[in-house]
Every structure is written in C-alpha cells, then in structure tokens.
Write a protein that holds these residues in place. Structure first.
Motif, PDB file in Angstrom:
ATOM      1  N   PHE A   1       1.466 -14.409   6.473  1.00  0.00           N
ATOM      2  CA  PHE A   1       1.541 -13.518   5.316  1.00  0.00           C
ATOM      3  C   PHE A   1       2.296 -12.231   5.653  1.00  0.00           C
ATOM      4  CE2 PHE A   1      -0.365  -9.924   2.998  1.00  0.00           C
ATOM      5  CZ  PHE A   1      -0.009 -10.272   1.698  1.00  0.00           C
ATOM      6  N   THR A   2       2.002 -11.623   6.801  1.00  0.00           N
ATOM      7  CA  THR A   2       2.669 -10.372   7.186  1.00  0.00           C
ATOM      8  C   THR A   2       4.164 -10.573   7.370  1.00  0.00           C
ATOM      9  OG1 THR A   2       2.127 -10.791   9.516  1.00  0.00           O
ATOM     10  CG2 THR A   2       0.634  -9.368   8.292  1.00  0.00           C
ATOM     11  N   VAL A   3       4.550 -11.714   7.917  1.00  0.00           N
ATOM     12  CA  VAL A   3       5.977 -11.987   8.101  1.00  0.00           C
ATOM     13  C   VAL A   3       6.673 -12.131   6.749  1.00  0.00           C
ATOM     14  CG1 VAL A   3       7.644 -13.660   8.979  1.00  0.00           C
ATOM     15  CG2 VAL A   3       5.666 -13.041  10.365  1.00  0.00           C
ATOM     16  N   VAL A   4       6.002 -12.803   5.801  1.00  0.00           N
ATOM     17  CA  VAL A   4       6.606 -13.048   4.487  1.00  0.00           C
ATOM     18  C   VAL A   4       6.762 -11.752   3.694  1.00  0.00           C
ATOM     19  CG1 VAL A   4       6.264 -14.159   2.233  1.00  0.00           C
ATOM     20  CG2 VAL A   4       5.817 -15.436   4.337  1.00  0.00           C
TER      21      VAL A   4
ATOM     22  N   THR B   1       6.824  -8.669   4.644  1.00  0.00           N
ATOM     23  CA  THR B   1       7.635  -7.608   5.257  1.00  0.00           C
ATOM     24  C   THR B   1       9.063  -8.071   5.532  1.00  0.00           C
ATOM     25  OG1 THR B   1       6.883  -8.243   7.489  1.00  0.00           O
ATOM     26  CG2 THR B   1       5.630  -6.537   6.341  1.00  0.00           C
ATOM     27  N   ASN B   2       9.429  -9.218   4.966  1.00  0.00           N
ATOM     28  CA  ASN B   2      10.766  -9.747   5.201  1.00  0.00           C
ATOM     29  C   ASN B   2      11.839  -8.922   4.507  1.00  0.00           C
ATOM     30  OD1 ASN B   2      12.522 -11.781   6.284  1.00  0.00           O
ATOM     31  ND2 ASN B   2      12.755 -12.591   4.207  1.00  0.00           N
ATOM     32  N   LYS B   3      11.489  -8.329   3.336  1.00  0.00           N
ATOM     33  CA  LYS B   3      12.444  -7.516   2.593  1.00  0.00           C
ATOM     34  C   LYS B   3      12.303  -6.052   2.975  1.00  0.00           C
ATOM     35  CE  LYS B   3      13.076  -8.024  -1.741  1.00  0.00           C
ATOM     36  NZ  LYS B   3      12.823  -8.052  -3.192  1.00  0.00           N
ATOM     37  N   GLY B   4      13.381  -5.295   2.731  1.00  0.00           N
ATOM     38  CA  GLY B   4      13.302  -3.849   2.902  1.00  0.00           C
ATOM     39  C   GLY B   4      13.969  -3.358   4.172  1.00  0.00           C
ATOM     40  N   VAL B   5      14.937  -2.469   4.000  1.00  0.00           N
ATOM     41  CA  VAL B   5      15.614  -1.869   5.155  1.00  0.00           C
ATOM     42  C   VAL B   5      16.174  -0.517   4.726  1.00  0.00           C
ATOM     43  CG1 VAL B   5      17.819  -2.974   4.611  1.00  0.00           C
ATOM     44  CG2 VAL B   5      17.337  -2.280   6.961  1.00  0.00           C
ATOM     45  N   GLY B   6      16.159   0.432   5.641  1.00  0.00           N
ATOM     46  CA  GLY B   6      16.686   1.750   5.319  1.00  0.00           C
ATOM     47  C   GLY B   6      18.193   1.729   5.178  1.00  0.00           C
ATOM     48  N   LYS B   7      18.706   2.568   4.290  1.00  0.00           N
ATOM     49  CA  LYS B   7      20.146   2.675   4.070  1.00  0.00           C
ATOM     50  C   LYS B   7      20.707   3.835   4.882  1.00  0.00           C
ATOM     51  CE  LYS B   7      20.434  -0.569   0.861  1.00  0.00           C
ATOM     52  NZ  LYS B   7      19.041  -1.003   0.802  1.00  0.00           N
ATOM     53  N   ALA B   8      21.715   3.553   5.690  1.00  0.00           N
ATOM     54  CA  ALA B   8      22.355   4.606   6.480  1.00  0.00           C
ATOM     55  C   ALA B   8      23.073   5.571   5.545  1.00  0.00           C
ATOM     56  CB  ALA B   8      23.336   4.000   7.468  1.00  0.00           C
ATOM     57  N   VAL B   9      22.974   6.871   5.840  1.00  0.00           N
ATOM     58  CA  VAL B   9      23.636   7.905   5.052  1.00  0.00           C
ATOM     59  C   VAL B   9      24.845   8.395   5.836  1.00  0.00           C
ATOM     60  CG1 VAL B   9      23.355  10.098   3.845  1.00  0.00           C
ATOM     61  CG2 VAL B   9      21.405   8.561   4.097  1.00  0.00           C
TER      62      VAL B   9
ATOM     63  N   ARG C   1      14.512   3.261  -0.336  1.00  0.00           N
ATOM     64  CA  ARG C   1      14.277   3.118  -1.762  1.00  0.00           C
ATOM     65  C   ARG C   1      13.159   2.118  -1.997  1.00  0.00           C
ATOM     66  NH1 ARG C   1      17.832   5.728  -4.824  1.00  0.00           N
ATOM     67  NH2 ARG C   1      19.835   6.367  -3.904  1.00  0.00           N
ATOM     68  N   LEU C   2      12.237   2.480  -2.889  1.00  0.00           N
ATOM     69  CA  LEU C   2      11.042   1.676  -3.119  1.00  0.00           C
ATOM     70  C   LEU C   2      11.386   0.275  -3.612  1.00  0.00           C
ATOM     71  CD1 LEU C   2       7.966   1.851  -3.021  1.00  0.00           C
ATOM     72  CD2 LEU C   2       7.986   2.633  -5.398  1.00  0.00           C
ATOM     73  N   GLY C   3      12.437   0.152  -4.422  1.00  0.00           N
ATOM     74  CA  GLY C   3      12.797  -1.144  -4.982  1.00  0.00           C
ATOM     75  C   GLY C   3      13.272  -2.159  -3.964  1.00  0.00           C
ATOM     76  N   ASP C   4      13.543  -1.721  -2.735  1.00  0.00           N
ATOM     77  CA  ASP C   4      14.036  -2.639  -1.704  1.00  0.00           C
ATOM     78  C   ASP C   4      12.922  -3.438  -1.045  1.00  0.00           C
ATOM     79  OD1 ASP C   4      16.599  -1.760  -2.164  1.00  0.00           O
ATOM     80  OD2 ASP C   4      16.568  -0.273  -0.556  1.00  0.00           O
ATOM     81  N   TYR C   5      11.660  -3.115  -1.351  1.00  0.00           N
ATOM     82  CA  TYR C   5      10.533  -3.766  -0.678  1.00  0.00           C
ATOM     83  C   TYR C   5       9.874  -4.792  -1.587  1.00  0.00           C
ATOM     84  CZ  TYR C   5      11.374  -0.306   2.855  1.00  0.00           C
ATOM     85  OH  TYR C   5      11.990   0.432   3.821  1.00  0.00           O
ATOM     86  N   SER C   6       9.087  -5.663  -1.011  1.00  0.00           N
ATOM     87  CA  SER C   6       8.492  -6.777  -1.754  1.00  0.00           C
ATOM     88  C   SER C   6       7.562  -6.271  -2.851  1.00  0.00           C
ATOM     89  CB  SER C   6       7.715  -7.700  -0.804  1.00  0.00           C
ATOM     90  OG  SER C   6       6.541  -7.064  -0.331  1.00  0.00           O
ATOM     91  N   ASN C   7       7.454  -7.072  -3.916  1.00  0.00           N
ATOM     92  CA  ASN C   7       6.600  -6.708  -5.047  1.00  0.00           C
ATOM     93  C   ASN C   7       5.151  -6.535  -4.608  1.00  0.00           C
ATOM     94  OD1 ASN C   7       8.684  -6.750  -6.929  1.00  0.00           O
ATOM     95  ND2 ASN C   7       8.477  -8.961  -7.269  1.00  0.00           N
ATOM     96  N   TRP C   8       4.694  -7.370  -3.660  1.00  0.00           N
ATOM     97  CA  TRP C   8       3.299  -7.289  -3.221  1.00  0.00           C
ATOM     98  C   TRP C   8       3.009  -5.945  -2.566  1.00  0.00           C
ATOM     99  CZ3 TRP C   8       0.228  -6.358   0.897  1.00  0.00           C
ATOM    100  CH2 TRP C   8      -1.117  -6.752   0.791  1.00  0.00           C
TER     101      TRP C   8
ATOM    102  N   LYS D   1       5.018  -5.900  11.701  1.00  0.00           N
ATOM    103  CA  LYS D   1       5.774  -6.794  12.573  1.00  0.00           C
ATOM    104  C   LYS D   1       5.159  -6.812  13.970  1.00  0.00           C
ATOM    105  CE  LYS D   1       9.294  -8.055   9.893  1.00  0.00           C
ATOM    106  NZ  LYS D   1       9.576  -9.457   9.533  1.00  0.00           N
ATOM    107  N   LEU D   2       4.784  -5.625  14.453  1.00  0.00           N
ATOM    108  CA  LEU D   2       4.113  -5.533  15.756  1.00  0.00           C
ATOM    109  C   LEU D   2       2.750  -6.199  15.693  1.00  0.00           C
ATOM    110  CD1 LEU D   2       3.916  -4.446  18.647  1.00  0.00           C
ATOM    111  CD2 LEU D   2       3.095  -2.276  17.697  1.00  0.00           C
ATOM    112  N   LEU D   3       2.037  -5.995  14.558  1.00  0.00           N
ATOM    113  CA  LEU D   3       0.722  -6.596  14.393  1.00  0.00           C
ATOM    114  C   LEU D   3       0.802  -8.119  14.421  1.00  0.00           C
ATOM    115  CD1 LEU D   3      -2.291  -6.194  13.809  1.00  0.00           C
ATOM    116  CD2 LEU D   3      -1.743  -6.148  11.370  1.00  0.00           C
TER     117      LEU D   3
END
Length: 273
Positions: free
Chosen positions: A92-95, A97-105, A114-121, A233-235
């Motif tokens: 479950f944790t792998v699934v 947390t699969n989405k979402g990454v910071g955008k380089a400025v 950005r909040l929209g980049d992460y999973s709905n759950w 991911k560490l967990l």
C-alpha cells in the motif's frame, strides 16, 4: 529442540514485554503532562500500540513457559495476522507514494511542491481539513521555519542557493510564482501594483506573521506529503526487514507449538504402543 524453540519464543516476548511497558509508560506520561495538540495526537496511538504489544507478549510467554497449546494457537494467529498486515501495508505504501515529485525552480537550489501532484488518497485522508489542524499544530510546535531567518544579512541571491526541505519550501515562504519581494527568508512583501503575479490562492494565504507564514497554503500541504512520501519509502524498507524477522519468529513459534503438542501427546501415554 523443545527447549531451544521455547527459549527463543520466551526471550523474544520478554523483550517485547519490556518495550510494551516502556511505550505504555510514555503514553501515561503524556496523559499526565498535557501539552500541545501535536503531543495529544500521539497519546492514543502510543497507548494502543503498548497494550497490543503487552497482550501479544503475554500470550507468547505464558504459552511457551507453561506449554499451553490454546494460548500458543492464539499467539501464532496474531503473528500470522501481523505478517499479512505488514505485507499489505508495504504494498500500500509503495502504491500511494508512487506519484508526486518536487518541481525544480530555475536558478534556485530548492524545489517547490504542488498538492495536485500527489495521489488522491494522500490528499483525501492525510491532509484533509480535520487532520490538517493537527499537522499544522505540529509544524508550529516544531518551529520548522525558525532557522531560515537566522541570518539578517542574507540576500536574495544567498537564499536562492539554499537547499530547503520540502516542508520549509512549502510552508516557510510564498510560492515563487506569486512574485513577492524578498526581505528575509520568512518575510516577503506583495508587489505594490497589480497584485501577485499568479492567480494562486497561496499568494493570498501567505502572511508575514511568523506563527502563520504559509502553514495554511496548499504548497505547505504538498511539502508535508513530499516529506511523508520520503519517510514511507524508508518505512517500506524497514517493514520488509521486520517482516523477515516476524516470519522467523512465527516459524519458531510453530516449532514450539508442535513440540508442546508432542510433549503432551507422550505424557498422556498415547505415544506408547
């Protein structure tokens, strides 16, 4: 072999018993020393964890020491449920947390989130309105932004070279797209004319009040999720190690139960022709 398997089960559960008493003691201390909302959030989970460990360790101890088959059956059932739970939680944790990454400025050492980049759950159940008040309280208590403004002589060029954590980037400064002017790391002013450069709700949410800052921003929630993603991911890795350990203990427990059953069978005289 009877003594060895039983001794290992006893040893493991003695250690678990000591840990459970320490956890229950920590929970009891937090109840008698009420603190912030952040501290109160940890009370019930700590108490539940301590009581669960206590119950499981007592089952294992009594079952192995007194050779009570019924208690060993319950102990092994609980261990089996724990194994299944660890497997399911790791997947479950792998699934989630699969989405979402910071955008380089551009020209900056930090990323923005950005909040929209992460999973709905994660958005629905972790940073929802009910949970966010507790998380925000923890962020304020931890004073995660205090170190950013420690240098009064810091320039914008210096700040842009900083490597900020996801929480610091999301909660301690306004988004770059707002076009705010830098005064120091945690003090920014809106453009005098035309308003913020971007139609971003976080631009209006930002406050130079050091207890407010961007703790109510969507970018702050995204920073928290980025941090949670890294920790989960560490967990997941730790869960795999724990899972292997629990499976070994479960196997030893099965041996102990089989030995107890064999011992009882022989003592009853049924093992003789």
């Amino acid at each position: 072999m009877v003594r060895l398997s039983n001794s290992i089960v006893v040893l493991v559960n003695v250690l678990t018993l000591v840990i459970s008493v320490a956890v229950i003691g920590g929970a009891a201390w937090s109840y008698t020393h009420p603190g912030s909302l952040c501290h109160r959030v940890l009370q019930q989970p700590l108490l539940f964890l301590g009581l669960s460990l206590l119950a499981v360790s007592l089952l294992g101890l009594i079952g192995a020491c007194c050779r009570v088959q019924f208690l060993l059956w319950i102990y092994l059932f609980v261990m089996f449920v724990l194994i299944v739970g660890l497997v399911c939680f790791t997947v479950f944790t792998v699934v989630v947390t699969n989405k979402g990454v910071g955008k380089a400025v551009s020209d900056k050492g930090y990323k923005e989130y950005r909040l929209g980049d992460y999973s709905n759950w994660l958005r629905k159940y972790v940073v929802n309105q009910e949970n966010w008040a507790k998380i925000r309280s923890c962020l304020v208590v931890a004073d995660v932004c205090s170190t950013l403004g420690a240098n009064p002589n810091e320039t914008l060029a210096d700040f842009r070279k900083r490597t900020l954590s996801p929480i610091q980037s999301g909660c301690c400064k306004p988004p770059t797209s707002c076009g705010f002017k830098f005064k120091n790391a945690t003090y920014w002013t809106a453009p005098k004319t035309g308003g913020p450069a971007a139609a971003d709700g976080d631009c209006a949410t930002w406050s130079n009040n050091q207890s407010v800052l961007c703790y109510g921003c969507q970018s702050c929630k995204a920073g928290v999720l980025a941090n949670i993603k890294k920790e989960w991911k560490l967990l997941a890795i730790i869960n795999v190690v724990v899972l292997v350990f629990v499976i070994i203990i479960y196997s030893i427990g099965c041996c102990a139960l089989r030995n107890v059953r064999s011992s009882g069978y022989l003592q009853s005289g049924k093992g003789h022709p």
